[in-house]
Design an enzyme around this catalytic site. Sequence first.
Site, PDB file in Angstrom:
ATOM      1  N   CYS A  13       0.658  -1.416   0.051  1.00 17.67           N
ATOM      2  CA  CYS A  13       0.077  -0.283   0.009  1.00 17.67           C
ATOM      3  C   CYS A  13       0.857   1.210   0.062  1.00 17.67           C
ATOM      4  CB  CYS A  13      -0.782   0.015   1.328  1.00 17.67           C
ATOM      5  SG  CYS A  13      -1.952   1.547   1.284  1.00 17.67           S
ATOM      6  N   GLU A  65      -6.606   6.742   8.148  1.00 15.61           N
ATOM      7  CA  GLU A  65      -6.167   7.801   7.233  1.00 15.61           C
ATOM      8  C   GLU A  65      -4.924   8.189   7.218  1.00 15.61           C
ATOM      9  OE1 GLU A  65      -8.330   8.555   4.301  1.00 15.61           O
ATOM     10  OE2 GLU A  65      -9.111   6.874   4.771  1.00 15.61           O
TER      11      GLU A  65
END
Length: 231
Positions: A13, A65
Site C-alpha cells: 500500500c 487515514e
Amino acid sequence: MSQPITLVSHLLCPYVQRAAIVLLEKGVPFTRKNIDLANKPDWFLAISPLGKVPVLQVGEAAIFESAVICEYLDETQAPPLHPADPLARARHRGWMELGSAILNDIAGVYSAPDEASLQLKAQQLAQKWAQVEAALSGGPYFAGVEFTLVDAVFAPVFRYYDAFEAIAPLRANLSLAPWPQIEAWRRALAQRPSVQQAVVADYPQRLLAFLQQRKSFLGALLQPAAASCTL
C-alpha cells in the site's frame, strides 16, 4: 512518544509508505503489523471504520487515514516536515492532495481493461505531472533542500514508474522523462534512507507480481516480464 506505536499496514500500500516514511524521518520507534486486505480480521475492522490501511495505533488509541496520520505525527514529533508559514503549509497540503489524485490515476492505469482506457489515464497523468514540473525549482526535494510531507507523499508514487518503464510498449506514454525536474526529484527521493526503509527488500518483485495479476490490459502486457512472486 512514550506509548508504543504500531503501524497496521499492507506490504504494497503506497498510503502505508507515507506514514512509514514520516515515522522514519522523525526517528519514532514503531512496529508493523501487516494484514491481508482480502481477509480483514475483525480486530482491524473495529479500529478502521473505512476498512483501509494504514492505521496508527498509539497505545490504546487508533488513528486512520494516511493524511491524518502524517499530520498528527508532524504536530507531535520533531522535526517538523511542514513549512512554518501558514500559506506555504496550505499550499503543501494542496500538493499532497494532488499526489493522492495521481495515485488514483495510476490505479486507473493498471486497472484499464483496454489500451484506449489506459491511454486516457496516461494523458490525465501527463497533465498533472506538467503541473508538478512547473511547481518545482532548485531541488533536490519539492521545496528545495528540506524534506517535507509532500516528499513523503510522492515517494511511493514514483515506485510505480519503475515497473511501468520496464514495459517497452508503455515507455513512451508512461514515463517521467519529459519532465527533468521530476526525474531529478525522483532520483533524490530514491536515495533517501526513510524512503528505502519504508518497504520490504523484495518490494519491486511484489509490485510486479501484483500488476501482473490484474485482469487488465497492463496485466496482459506484464505476463512475460513479471517475476514469480506471491503477495
